[in-house]
Design an enzyme around this catalytic site. Sequence first.
Site, PDB file in Angstrom:
ATOM      1  CG  ASN A   1       6.604  -0.680  -3.157  1.00 23.24           C
ATOM      2  OD1 ASN A   1       7.476  -0.846  -4.004  1.00 23.24           O
ATOM      3  ND2 ASN A   1       6.722  -1.180  -1.929  1.00 23.24           N
ATOM      4  CG  ASP A   2       5.627  -0.159   1.120  1.00 19.21           C
ATOM      5  OD1 ASP A   2       4.818  -0.397   0.206  1.00 19.21           O
ATOM      6  OD2 ASP A   2       5.977  -1.002   1.957  1.00 19.21           O
ATOM      7  N   PRO A   3       5.791   4.516   1.031  1.00 18.08           N
ATOM      8  CG  PRO A   3       4.263   5.711   2.337  1.00 18.08           C
ATOM      9  CD  PRO A   3       4.357   4.598   1.341  1.00 18.08           C
TER      10      PRO A   3
END
Length: 500
Positions: free
Chosen positions: A56-58
């Site tokens: 998921n999130d960078p």
Amino acid sequence: MLTRRRLLEIATGTAAALSLSRLAKALAPEFPPQPQIDSDPLRPRYHLMPRRGWMNDPCAPVYFDGRYHMFFQYNPGASVWGDMHWAHAVSTDMVHWTDRPIALAPTPGGPDSYGVFTGSMVLDKSTGRPVPKIVYTCVSESTPELATISYSKPPEREQQCLATPTSLAAADPDMKLDTWQKQGVVVASPPPGMHVTGFRDPTPWREADGWYMLLASGEYKRGGDVLLYKSPDLKQWQFVKVFAQGKWTGSDEKDTVNTGEMWECPDFFPLGNKHVLIHSTGTPAGRTPVWQVGTLDKSTMTWTPESEGVLNHGPYYAPKTQTDAAGNRVLWGWITEDRPEAEFAKAGWAGCMSLPRVLTLDGNQLRFRLAREVNALRAGEAVPNIRDLGGPALFQNEMVLTVAKGSSAHTPQGVANAVLIVARGDGGLQWAGKEIAFDRPLPDQFTIHAYADHSVVEVFVADRAVLTARVYGKESPATLVLPEGYVLEGVQGYAMSSIT
């Protein structure tokens, strides 16, 4: 649905003696054989993603010593959310990536025993040579009075931790930033008296008088916000004030992100003669990344937004920016799955990174264009009709569409592919059945760039909007309808190379 919440609930029962990491691995479905994952016809081929597992999130994208480093949230044991680590990849062009070892993992019994969550990187120049440092959210089991997520079972405590590179002197330049030394908690608790809905996703930056940092938070029945902190050394932080605040939607839904009572993943940076604040939260259109352009009064650290808009329409969340080698502000985001969890759990992979986007300003409006480096993926000369690409390229291509005011008689016939249809219709621009608003009328002629990568579609409209969709079959739910009076005047296509 096997989520981190479910893992924590199980951990309070008969499986309490297991570490979260071991528990996640025990409950996760087995991965399919790697050749099966690699050949999955739905799996993107030119978007950054791990070979298997959930992402998921960078986190903490940075250009350092001639290389781009991307870290991101990663579950190495399953293709569902849980047991968060930081994966790491390296590139020389923001397009072709090489996997590196996992950078950060939960420490049993430590402040991040429940997961190494989202964070940011700074280049600390206080000792001369820039030293990359990571500030990230660490999560652990908590007592009710210290919990920042009180409705989880057991309650969870979010704190902010610091990590520094183990070594910057490795002979192999690809080894740089591979290993990190955890320095412990640097922000332990939210401001006294605040009943927060969360406390995570640090975003630090440097000003002349010291380090500043935004933390994502919110208050029940009031709204999401970001909190401003200050430090002389990245280790000792003091709360300054609530930097920006939103509004509660009025919903009593349990998920405080969906109700607007919690903002997530803030990013804050200068752009031109303005500043930009980005955050992700619940809106009437669902969970959405939002941008604001405004002015920062550095004498009082007061933020005054002057305009705002949607950063991306479609399945895209938790964006993060960096500066590239030329000083451009580049945006990355997590392209989420849009299918049942059972399907991506079985597939062995979930999520991918968006293509890099360069941000610019047009007055006080944010503009978006794809980084030119992506053109290196074009696998040959342009063809005048997307159908002429043929074969597998139909699912792995770029379309360049010229749109202009005019008669429908001039619209080329049969211009479509399996994942994108362009048509003329009444009303404004529509994407997947939803209206897309613009700050001013579209020009008489503009260009649409559409990138199809198997189950992923990214569409750039006149540099004013970016649209994403997930398409898992041969049907085309991601339909783009042009405003009344506009027609498709021309099209050319490119087959795109794989990066794996």
